[in-house]
Motif scaffolding. Structure first.
Motif, PDB file in Angstrom:
ATOM      1  N   THR A   3      13.227  -2.181 -42.453  1.00 18.53           N
ATOM      2  CA  THR A   3      11.954  -2.581 -41.844  1.00 18.53           C
ATOM      3  C   THR A   3      11.187  -3.548 -42.730  1.00 18.53           C
ATOM      4  O   THR A   3      10.644  -4.541 -42.240  1.00 18.53           O
ATOM      5  CB  THR A   3      11.101  -1.332 -41.550  1.00 18.53           C
ATOM      6  OG1 THR A   3      11.867  -0.445 -40.740  1.00 18.53           O
ATOM      7  CG2 THR A   3       9.825  -1.699 -40.830  1.00 18.53           C
ATOM      8  N   ARG A   6      12.801  -6.916 -42.618  1.00 17.15           N
ATOM      9  CA  ARG A   6      12.558  -7.510 -41.289  1.00 17.15           C
ATOM     10  C   ARG A   6      11.150  -8.078 -41.193  1.00 17.15           C
ATOM     11  O   ARG A   6      10.953  -9.184 -40.689  1.00 17.15           O
ATOM     12  CB  ARG A   6      12.790  -6.434 -40.216  1.00 17.15           C
ATOM     13  CG  ARG A   6      12.503  -6.860 -38.814  1.00 17.15           C
ATOM     14  CD  ARG A   6      13.482  -7.877 -38.355  1.00 17.15           C
ATOM     15  NE  ARG A   6      13.195  -8.196 -36.985  1.00 17.15           N
ATOM     16  CZ  ARG A   6      14.024  -8.820 -36.201  1.00 17.15           C
ATOM     17  NH1 ARG A   6      15.178  -9.200 -36.647  1.00 17.15           N
ATOM     18  NH2 ARG A   6      13.700  -9.082 -34.982  1.00 17.15           N
ATOM     19  N   GLU A   7      10.153  -7.325 -41.680  1.00 20.73           N
ATOM     20  CA  GLU A   7       8.766  -7.799 -41.670  1.00 20.73           C
ATOM     21  C   GLU A   7       8.607  -9.044 -42.540  1.00 20.73           C
ATOM     22  O   GLU A   7       7.914  -9.985 -42.160  1.00 20.73           O
ATOM     23  CB  GLU A   7       7.820  -6.695 -42.134  1.00 20.73           C
ATOM     24  CG  GLU A   7       7.660  -5.586 -41.122  1.00 20.73           C
ATOM     25  CD  GLU A   7       6.809  -4.435 -41.634  1.00 20.73           C
ATOM     26  OE1 GLU A   7       6.296  -4.523 -42.782  1.00 20.73           O
ATOM     27  OE2 GLU A   7       6.654  -3.460 -40.895  1.00 20.73           O
ATOM     28  N   ASP A  10      10.142 -11.939 -40.620  1.00 22.37           N
ATOM     29  CA  ASP A  10       9.263 -12.344 -39.516  1.00 22.37           C
ATOM     30  C   ASP A  10       8.076 -13.152 -40.036  1.00 22.37           C
ATOM     31  O   ASP A  10       7.675 -14.136 -39.412  1.00 22.37           O
ATOM     32  CB  ASP A  10       8.780 -11.122 -38.730  1.00 22.37           C
ATOM     33  CG  ASP A  10       9.854 -10.545 -37.822  1.00 22.37           C
ATOM     34  OD1 ASP A  10      10.891 -11.217 -37.601  1.00 22.37           O
ATOM     35  OD2 ASP A  10       9.661  -9.421 -37.336  1.00 22.37           O
ATOM     36  N   ARG A  11       7.479 -12.721 -41.150  1.00 20.99           N
ATOM     37  CA  ARG A  11       6.350 -13.481 -41.732  1.00 20.99           C
ATOM     38  C   ARG A  11       6.794 -14.877 -42.156  1.00 20.99           C
ATOM     39  O   ARG A  11       6.098 -15.858 -41.927  1.00 20.99           O
ATOM     40  CB  ARG A  11       5.753 -12.725 -42.924  1.00 20.99           C
ATOM     41  CG  ARG A  11       4.758 -11.654 -42.541  1.00 20.99           C
ATOM     42  CD  ARG A  11       3.955 -11.163 -43.739  1.00 20.99           C
ATOM     43  NE  ARG A  11       4.772 -10.636 -44.809  1.00 20.99           N
ATOM     44  CZ  ARG A  11       5.253  -9.393 -44.864  1.00 20.99           C
ATOM     45  NH1 ARG A  11       4.989  -8.556 -43.898  1.00 20.99           N
ATOM     46  NH2 ARG A  11       5.982  -8.989 -45.875  1.00 20.99           N
TER      47      ARG A  11
END
Length: 166
Positions: A3, A6-7, A10-11
């Protein structure tokens, strides 16, 4: 990919999207394209999509078709949305802004009317919540709910004692 990774990814993609106009998610591209356009046509067809329909489609598309390494969505200054295999000049345009005219004007006005109605409903709900809270906070006030509307009813004060007639 966990997670946190992934974050972070994405940022990074979101920041690149703002600087380069390259978006890893179609929903991001739609969000940026709506600045320029609220109604699109599917490229090569006459199928019309409004902002609501585009957002739903983009969300589904992102879940069902993750992009391959190097691919990205891009938008034009007019709001066209395309999928690039990694270089801009090979972009395949998926959605183009609907041409100006009465039909586009009608669809845009319907969108703004819907947004205004939604804001009104949210305001009414907020006022009802405040009325309920006020009703529960006050000792002599009770809330009477009717399926059609909410009414705040005040409990009448006690009647004075009757005096005997002489």
């Amino acid at each position: 990919m966990n997670t946190a990774e992934r974050e972070r990814q994405d940022r990074q993609w979101a920041e690149e999207g703002l600087w380069l106009n390259h978006y890893h998610y179609m929903l991001q591209a739609v969000g940026m394209a709506m600045i320029h356009c609220l109604v699109w046509r599917t490229a090569g067809t006459d199928e019309v999509l409004t902002l609501d329909e585009m957002a739903k489609f983009a969300s589904r598309y992102d879940n069902e078709h993750p992009l391959d390494e190097g691919q990205f969505f891009m938008i034009t200054n007019e709001g066209a949305i395309g999928l690039s295999p990694g270089v801009e000049y090979l972009t395949q345009w998926l959605f183009v802004p609907m041409e100006p005219g009465t039909e586009r004007d009608r669809l845009e006005q319907a969108f703004w009317d819907k947004m205004e109605a939604q804001e009104t409903l949210e305001l009414v709900a907020q006022q009802q919540t405040q009325a309920r809270q006020s009703a529960f906070d006050a000792d002599e006030t009770m809330l009477v709910e009717d399926p059609e509307e909410t009414v705040v009813a005040m409990t009448p004060p006690p009647m004075p004692p009757k005096t005997p007639k002489e």
